[in-house]
Write an enzyme that holds these catalytic residues in place. Sequence first.
Site, mmCIF file in Angstrom:
data_model
loop_
_atom_site.group_PDB
_atom_site.id
_atom_site.type_symbol
_atom_site.label_atom_id
_atom_site.label_comp_id
_atom_site.label_asym_id
_atom_site.label_seq_id
_atom_site.Cartn_x
_atom_site.Cartn_y
_atom_site.Cartn_z
ATOM 1 N N MET A 52 80.390 -2.045 -28.754
ATOM 2 C CA MET A 52 78.934 -2.030 -28.846
ATOM 3 C C MET A 52 78.364 -3.355 -28.363
ATOM 4 S SD MET A 52 76.626 -1.780 -32.271
ATOM 5 C CE MET A 52 77.003 -0.060 -32.539
ATOM 6 N N CYS A 53 77.263 -3.262 -27.608
ATOM 7 C CA CYS A 53 76.533 -4.454 -27.174
ATOM 8 C C CYS A 53 75.082 -4.306 -27.637
ATOM 9 C CB CYS A 53 76.641 -4.624 -25.663
ATOM 10 S SG CYS A 53 75.929 -3.246 -24.726
ATOM 11 N N TYR A 54 74.158 -4.854 -26.892
ATOM 12 C CA TYR A 54 72.737 -4.771 -27.251
ATOM 13 C C TYR A 54 72.153 -3.381 -27.000
ATOM 14 C CZ TYR A 54 73.011 -9.839 -27.252
ATOM 15 O OH TYR A 54 73.371 -11.131 -27.511
ATOM 16 N N GLY B 70 73.925 -0.882 -24.754
ATOM 17 C CA GLY B 70 74.887 0.079 -24.235
ATOM 18 C C GLY B 70 75.242 -0.103 -22.779
ATOM 19 N N PHE C 158 73.485 -1.620 -30.093
ATOM 20 C CA PHE C 158 73.052 -1.908 -31.459
ATOM 21 C C PHE C 158 71.636 -1.390 -31.699
ATOM 22 C CE2 PHE C 158 71.157 -4.613 -34.759
ATOM 23 C CZ PHE C 158 72.021 -4.304 -35.805
#
EC number: 2.8.1.1
Length: 108
Positions: free
Chosen positions: A65-67, A69, A94
Amino acid sequence: MSETFTEISPHQAWELIENEGATLADIRDGHRYAYSHPQDAFHLTNESYGRFLDEVDYEEPVIVMCYHGVSSRNTAQFLVEQGFDRVYSVKGGFDGWERSGLPIETAY
């Protein structure tokens, strides 16, 4: 062994965590991670990668997971190339996780 990762929704990620014990790897920067992150997420950075390898089995599902996707896709593909069998990237990152009302841990 899979040659690529799979993109999944935040709810699908939560189901993998709950039902199959998947590891959720949050790759956002340290300040954002410290402020809030998915419950029980592993903060995956260049510095923590060795510990990640020690703690996670290659056969277990890994969710990145990042900010939003986007950058998680590159990390997910990297993990596939390192030999992890089941790798996923969270669509919406996220932001999507939080909008879905899934559990988070916060500093506030």
